[in-house]
Design a protein around this motif. Structure first.
Motif, PDB file in Angstrom:
ATOM      1  N   PRO A  37      17.974  43.110  43.502  1.00  0.00           N
ATOM      2  CA  PRO A  37      16.753  43.904  43.370  1.00  0.00           C
ATOM      3  C   PRO A  37      16.635  45.008  44.416  1.00  0.00           C
ATOM      4  O   PRO A  37      15.926  45.986  44.200  1.00  0.00           O
ATOM      5  N   PHE A  38      17.346  44.865  45.554  1.00  0.00           N
ATOM      6  CA  PHE A  38      17.197  45.832  46.641  1.00  0.00           C
ATOM      7  C   PHE A  38      18.377  46.791  46.748  1.00  0.00           C
ATOM      8  O   PHE A  38      18.245  47.860  47.334  1.00  0.00           O
ATOM      9  N   THR A  39      19.534  46.412  46.175  1.00  0.00           N
ATOM     10  CA  THR A  39      20.686  47.308  46.207  1.00  0.00           C
ATOM     11  C   THR A  39      20.917  47.985  44.867  1.00  0.00           C
ATOM     12  O   THR A  39      21.827  48.814  44.743  1.00  0.00           O
ATOM     13  N   GLY A  40      20.119  47.652  43.855  1.00  0.00           N
ATOM     14  CA  GLY A  40      20.340  48.202  42.529  1.00  0.00           C
ATOM     15  C   GLY A  40      21.668  47.704  41.989  1.00  0.00           C
ATOM     16  O   GLY A  40      21.995  46.514  42.119  1.00  0.00           O
ATOM     17  N   PRO A  41      22.494  48.583  41.394  1.00  0.00           N
ATOM     18  CA  PRO A  41      23.793  48.151  40.864  1.00  0.00           C
ATOM     19  C   PRO A  41      24.753  47.676  41.947  1.00  0.00           C
ATOM     20  O   PRO A  41      25.760  47.038  41.649  1.00  0.00           O
ATOM     21  N   GLY A  42      24.475  48.016  43.195  1.00  0.00           N
ATOM     22  CA  GLY A  42      25.332  47.670  44.318  1.00  0.00           C
ATOM     23  C   GLY A  42      25.482  48.863  45.252  1.00  0.00           C
ATOM     24  O   GLY A  42      24.914  49.930  45.021  1.00  0.00           O
ATOM     25  N   THR A  43      26.249  48.674  46.321  1.00  0.00           N
ATOM     26  CA  THR A  43      26.459  49.724  47.310  1.00  0.00           C
ATOM     27  C   THR A  43      27.583  50.642  46.857  1.00  0.00           C
ATOM     28  O   THR A  43      28.680  50.180  46.540  1.00  0.00           O
ATOM     29  N   ASN A  44      27.311  51.943  46.843  1.00  0.00           N
ATOM     30  CA  ASN A  44      28.369  52.921  46.594  1.00  0.00           C
ATOM     31  C   ASN A  44      29.204  53.078  47.858  1.00  0.00           C
ATOM     32  O   ASN A  44      28.684  53.449  48.908  1.00  0.00           O
ATOM     33  N   THR A  45      30.497  52.776  47.771  1.00  0.00           N
ATOM     34  CA  THR A  45      31.414  53.105  48.858  1.00  0.00           C
ATOM     35  C   THR A  45      32.211  54.321  48.397  1.00  0.00           C
ATOM     36  O   THR A  45      32.465  54.486  47.198  1.00  0.00           O
ATOM     37  N   TYR A  46      32.569  55.164  49.320  1.00  0.00           N
ATOM     38  CA  TYR A  46      33.163  56.455  48.943  1.00  0.00           C
ATOM     39  C   TYR A  46      34.559  56.630  49.539  1.00  0.00           C
ATOM     40  O   TYR A  46      34.772  56.406  50.740  1.00  0.00           O
ATOM     41  N   ILE A  47      35.493  57.030  48.699  1.00  0.00           N
ATOM     42  CA  ILE A  47      36.814  57.475  49.122  1.00  0.00           C
ATOM     43  C   ILE A  47      36.717  58.980  49.356  1.00  0.00           C
ATOM     44  O   ILE A  47      36.342  59.723  48.449  1.00  0.00           O
ATOM     45  N   GLU A  71      41.615  48.654  45.911  1.00  0.00           N
ATOM     46  CA  GLU A  71      43.047  48.932  45.857  1.00  0.00           C
ATOM     47  C   GLU A  71      43.422  49.614  44.539  1.00  0.00           C
ATOM     48  O   GLU A  71      44.162  50.606  44.525  1.00  0.00           O
ATOM     49  N   THR A  72      42.891  49.094  43.445  1.00  0.00           N
ATOM     50  CA  THR A  72      43.166  49.691  42.139  1.00  0.00           C
ATOM     51  C   THR A  72      42.635  51.114  42.069  1.00  0.00           C
ATOM     52  O   THR A  72      43.303  52.032  41.567  1.00  0.00           O
ATOM     53  N   ALA A  73      41.422  51.312  42.584  1.00  0.00           N
ATOM     54  CA  ALA A  73      40.806  52.648  42.551  1.00  0.00           C
ATOM     55  C   ALA A  73      41.606  53.636  43.392  1.00  0.00           C
ATOM     56  O   ALA A  73      41.786  54.798  43.000  1.00  0.00           O
ATOM     57  N   LEU A  74      42.097  53.197  44.564  1.00  0.00           N
ATOM     58  CA  LEU A  74      42.914  54.085  45.402  1.00  0.00           C
ATOM     59  C   LEU A  74      44.159  54.544  44.657  1.00  0.00           C
ATOM     60  O   LEU A  74      44.512  55.731  44.681  1.00  0.00           O
ATOM     61  N   LEU A  77      42.833  56.843  41.661  1.00  0.00           N
ATOM     62  CA  LEU A  77      42.050  58.033  41.987  1.00  0.00           C
ATOM     63  C   LEU A  77      42.706  58.892  43.066  1.00  0.00           C
ATOM     64  O   LEU A  77      42.468  60.097  43.115  1.00  0.00           O
ATOM     65  N   SER A  78      43.500  58.287  43.940  1.00  0.00           N
ATOM     66  CA  SER A  78      44.101  59.033  45.044  1.00  0.00           C
ATOM     67  C   SER A  78      45.622  58.960  45.052  1.00  0.00           C
ATOM     68  O   SER A  78      46.270  59.669  45.833  1.00  0.00           O
ATOM     69  N   GLY A  79      46.185  58.087  44.252  1.00  0.00           N
ATOM     70  CA  GLY A  79      47.630  57.984  44.181  1.00  0.00           C
ATOM     71  C   GLY A  79      48.262  57.266  45.348  1.00  0.00           C
ATOM     72  O   GLY A  79      49.478  57.316  45.545  1.00  0.00           O
ATOM     73  N   GLY A  80      47.454  56.589  46.163  1.00  0.00           N
ATOM     74  CA  GLY A  80      47.976  55.896  47.336  1.00  0.00           C
ATOM     75  C   GLY A  80      47.506  54.463  47.410  1.00  0.00           C
ATOM     76  O   GLY A  80      46.774  53.982  46.536  1.00  0.00           O
ATOM     77  N   PHE A 106      44.139  46.085  53.838  1.00  0.00           N
ATOM     78  CA  PHE A 106      44.857  47.350  54.049  1.00  0.00           C
ATOM     79  C   PHE A 106      45.443  47.505  55.446  1.00  0.00           C
ATOM     80  O   PHE A 106      46.113  48.501  55.721  1.00  0.00           O
ATOM     81  N   GLY A 107      45.183  46.561  56.338  1.00  0.00           N
ATOM     82  CA  GLY A 107      45.731  46.645  57.686  1.00  0.00           C
ATOM     83  C   GLY A 107      44.734  47.209  58.684  1.00  0.00           C
ATOM     84  O   GLY A 107      43.677  47.735  58.321  1.00  0.00           O
ATOM     85  N   GLU A 108      45.072  47.080  59.958  1.00  0.00           N
ATOM     86  CA  GLU A 108      44.192  47.541  61.032  1.00  0.00           C
ATOM     87  C   GLU A 108      43.938  49.040  60.923  1.00  0.00           C
ATOM     88  O   GLU A 108      44.853  49.820  60.617  1.00  0.00           O
ATOM     89  N   MET A 109      42.701  49.432  61.169  1.00  0.00           N
ATOM     90  CA  MET A 109      42.339  50.851  61.172  1.00  0.00           C
ATOM     91  C   MET A 109      41.082  51.035  62.017  1.00  0.00           C
ATOM     92  O   MET A 109      40.339  50.081  62.271  1.00  0.00           O
TER      93      MET A 109
END
Length: 291
Positions: A37-47, A71-74, A77-80, A106-109
């Motif tokens: 109810p407070f996040t709606g469909p969910g949180t948009n994370t952005y590449i 991972e699938t979206a990367l 959408l980004s080829g990586g 994805f490893g340390e960053m």
């Protein structure tokens, strides 16, 4: 009680968003899979960026399926399959709760955010940034804009190449944001909205809900909405009977489902605290009266 209606008439209730999508050549979105109810469909994370190793802005709250979806979206959408680093808007769990999950995948960053003592632990070690900090990645330049009010550590990010703004929870794609009465500050929030109104904007990328294509109008509506709520609070107290926050909610939020009333009460208490600082209301045993 005056029936003045609502300034912001859209709502997160029933809103659907795609799991992932390419918005522009340098911005794509992946849904955090945390509807409520407070996040709606969910949180948009952005590449963000044009390389095969872009930035990730916000991480959702750590829902198990998200990392595989990212991972699938990367790849699509980004080829990586890599991320350069993580940039966070603020320390609420639906924004930083997925940091450890993303790093495991994805490893340390590096993780960049404005520090908030006692609240950053879910993100692990963070690199401190603040107002006017600039974050570069291939194809994108993000400039941090300090926007407290919803949270004391909140940063929006101005994408210079698009005259666009990632607004986190300061401006949403539908409905309005809650101002927590314990850690939020309505006066600061109003100042933040006016700071955003002064920016040269074409687009808003919010943390919840769809992209906003009329940013000046939307921010103006948000300011007018809070000004209306303030007038409604004062009208409710002008009747002369001391009221607690929930009683004020029941007078004002007549078109809002009752399960959202506790969140509305938090925002009302934020209004009351602002009005108390201004000497316009007084509180006695959690009941409020006009001064």
């Amino acid at each position: 009680m005056s029936k003045q209606g609502r300034v912001v008439t859209d709502s997160m209730i029933g809103l659907k968003m795609p799991n992932s999508s390419r918005i522009t050549p340098r911005v794509a979105t992946v849904l955090g899979q945390n509807p409520s109810p407070f996040t709606g469909p969910g949180t948009n994370t952005y590449i963000v960026g044009t390389s095969k190793r872009p930035l990730l802005l916000d991480t959702g709250e750590g829902v198990a399926i998200y990392a595989d979806l990212l991972e699938t979206a990367l790849k699509e959408l980004s080829g990586g399959t890599e991320l350069e680093r993580i940039v966070l808007t603020h320390a609420h769990v639906d924004h930083l709760g997925g940091v450890k999950q993303v790093i495991e995948k994805f490893g340390e960053m590096e993780v960049l955010k404005m520090p908030w003592e006692g609240h950053d632990a879910p993100a692990g070690a963070v690199s401190a940034i603040g107002h006017d900090s600039v974050v570069h990645t291939e194809g994108a330049t993000l400039r941090a804009v300090f926007t407290p009010g919803h949270a004391p550590d909140h940063l929006c990010y101005y994408l210079e190449e698009e005259r666009a703004l990632f607004t986190g929870d300061v401006v949403l794609g539908a409905g309005t944001t809650v101002i927590p009465d314990d850690t939020g500050d309505l006066g600061e929030y109003m100042d933040s909205l006016r700071r955003l109104l002064a920016l040269d904007l074409e687009t808003i990328y919010p943390a919840h809900g769809p992209v906003i294509r009329n940013p000046k109008e939307k921010i103006g509506e948000y300011i007018a909405h809070r000004e209306l709520r303030e007038r409604q609070v004062l009208e409710a107290l002008a009747e002369g009977v001391p009221l607690d926050a929930m009683a004020i909610v029941k007078k004002i939020y007549v078109d809002v489902p009752e399960y959202l009333h506790p969140a509305a009460a938090s925002s009302i208490r934020s209004h009351l605290k602002k009005l108390e600082r201004e000497g316009r209301v007084v509180e006695h045993e959690k009941r409020w009266s006009a001064n």
